[in-house]
Write a protein that holds these residues in place. Structure first.
Motif, PDB file in Angstrom:
ATOM      1  N   GLU A 236       2.079 -21.335  -0.284  1.00 64.13           N
ATOM      2  CA  GLU A 236       2.422 -20.249   0.634  1.00 64.13           C
ATOM      3  C   GLU A 236       1.201 -19.760   1.413  1.00 64.13           C
ATOM      4  O   GLU A 236       1.347 -19.040   2.390  1.00 64.13           O
ATOM      5  N   ARG A 237       0.008 -20.159   0.957  1.00 62.35           N
ATOM      6  CA  ARG A 237      -1.228 -19.732   1.624  1.00 62.35           C
ATOM      7  C   ARG A 237      -1.706 -20.732   2.668  1.00 62.35           C
ATOM      8  O   ARG A 237      -2.768 -20.554   3.270  1.00 62.35           O
ATOM      9  N   PHE A 238      -0.962 -21.794   2.867  1.00 62.14           N
ATOM     10  CA  PHE A 238      -1.331 -22.747   3.908  1.00 62.14           C
ATOM     11  C   PHE A 238      -1.344 -22.039   5.268  1.00 62.14           C
ATOM     12  O   PHE A 238      -0.462 -21.227   5.560  1.00 62.14           O
ATOM     13  N   THR A 239      -2.327 -22.391   6.098  1.00 63.49           N
ATOM     14  CA  THR A 239      -2.349 -21.837   7.455  1.00 63.49           C
ATOM     15  C   THR A 239      -1.247 -22.501   8.287  1.00 63.49           C
ATOM     16  O   THR A 239      -0.813 -23.616   7.973  1.00 63.49           O
ATOM     17  N   PRO A 240      -0.763 -21.826   9.321  1.00 61.90           N
ATOM     18  CA  PRO A 240       0.297 -22.416  10.161  1.00 61.90           C
ATOM     19  C   PRO A 240      -0.086 -23.780  10.716  1.00 61.90           C
ATOM     20  O   PRO A 240       0.758 -24.682  10.793  1.00 61.90           O
ATOM     21  N   GLU A 241      -1.355 -23.955  11.100  1.00 56.28           N
ATOM     22  CA  GLU A 241      -1.800 -25.229  11.668  1.00 56.28           C
ATOM     23  C   GLU A 241      -1.727 -26.347  10.623  1.00 56.28           C
ATOM     24  O   GLU A 241      -1.311 -27.462  10.927  1.00 56.28           O
TER      25      GLU A 241
END
Length: 207
Positions: A95-100
């Motif tokens: 869930e902490r992945f960046t949008p990019e």
């Protein structure tokens, strides 16, 4: 009309043409100096803008590297958690992945994880990448513009040399010399002046 009167007529005509050439050439020389100065100023502005864009591009590239480093750290933690069977921790990290990175990761999984990692996907574009490319392109364009403006200023400066030749020839034609020599010098000055004016008409103007 006597020979003396004819000679006097040629002398007056030479003087009139000489004064006209001197006046016109003086104005054109001043104009070339003005334009050379203006284009020199434009060159300095363009160089300054290119330098500023380079600095901004470097800052954007640094931002992109920092974003990539963050994504690498998060992804490494995710792989470790998933490999250890800690599904809850893996989901939390996921869930902490960046949008990019999320876009690249989803495409990577969807296509069967052919590449060694999501970072190899074209979809992965860390924050700051596009900005760095745009600013770098702007810096290149401004640098090229500065060089072009520098050449324009040099062209005007060189033209002042040509007009200086006109002034020299015209001044020489007004001295106490043989009439045919005076007319030859004056004619040559007129030809050089015309050539200079034709060349000047092709130059861009900056007010």
């Amino acid at each position: 009309m006597t020979e003396h009167e004819t000679r006097d007529g040629w002398t007056r005509a030479t003087e009139i043409v000489g004064v006209f050439l001197l006046s016109i050439t003086a104005v054109l020389t001043a104009w070339c100096g003005f334009e050379a100065s203006k284009w020199g100023g434009e060159m300095s502005i363009a160089f300054s803008q290119a330098s500023s864009a380079r600095i901004q591009a470097a800052a954007a590239e640094g931002e992109a590297r920092s974003a990539t480093s963050f994504d690498l750290t998060i992804y490494a933690a995710y792989v470790e958690a998933a490999g250890s069977g800690e599904e809850e921790l893996a989901d939390y990290i996921r869930e902490r992945f960046t949008p990019e990175f999320e876009v690249a990761y989803d495409a990577w999984v969807r296509d069967g994880q052919v590449e060694r990692a999501p970072f190899a996907r074209d979809e992965y574009v860390p924050e700051g990448t596009f900005e760095a490319q745009e600013l770098s392109a702007r810096a290149d364009a401004k640098f090229a513009e500065a060089l072009e403006n520098n050449q324009r200023g040099d062209n005007y400066s060189l033209l002042t040399v040509l007009f200086a030749l006109v002034l020299f020839l015209t001044a020489m034609s007004q001295r106490e010399i043989a009439p045919w020599v005076a007319r030859t010098l004056l004619g040559l000055a007129a030809v050089v002046a015309i050539v200079g004016i034709v060349i000047l008409s092709t130059f861009p103007i900056k007010i």
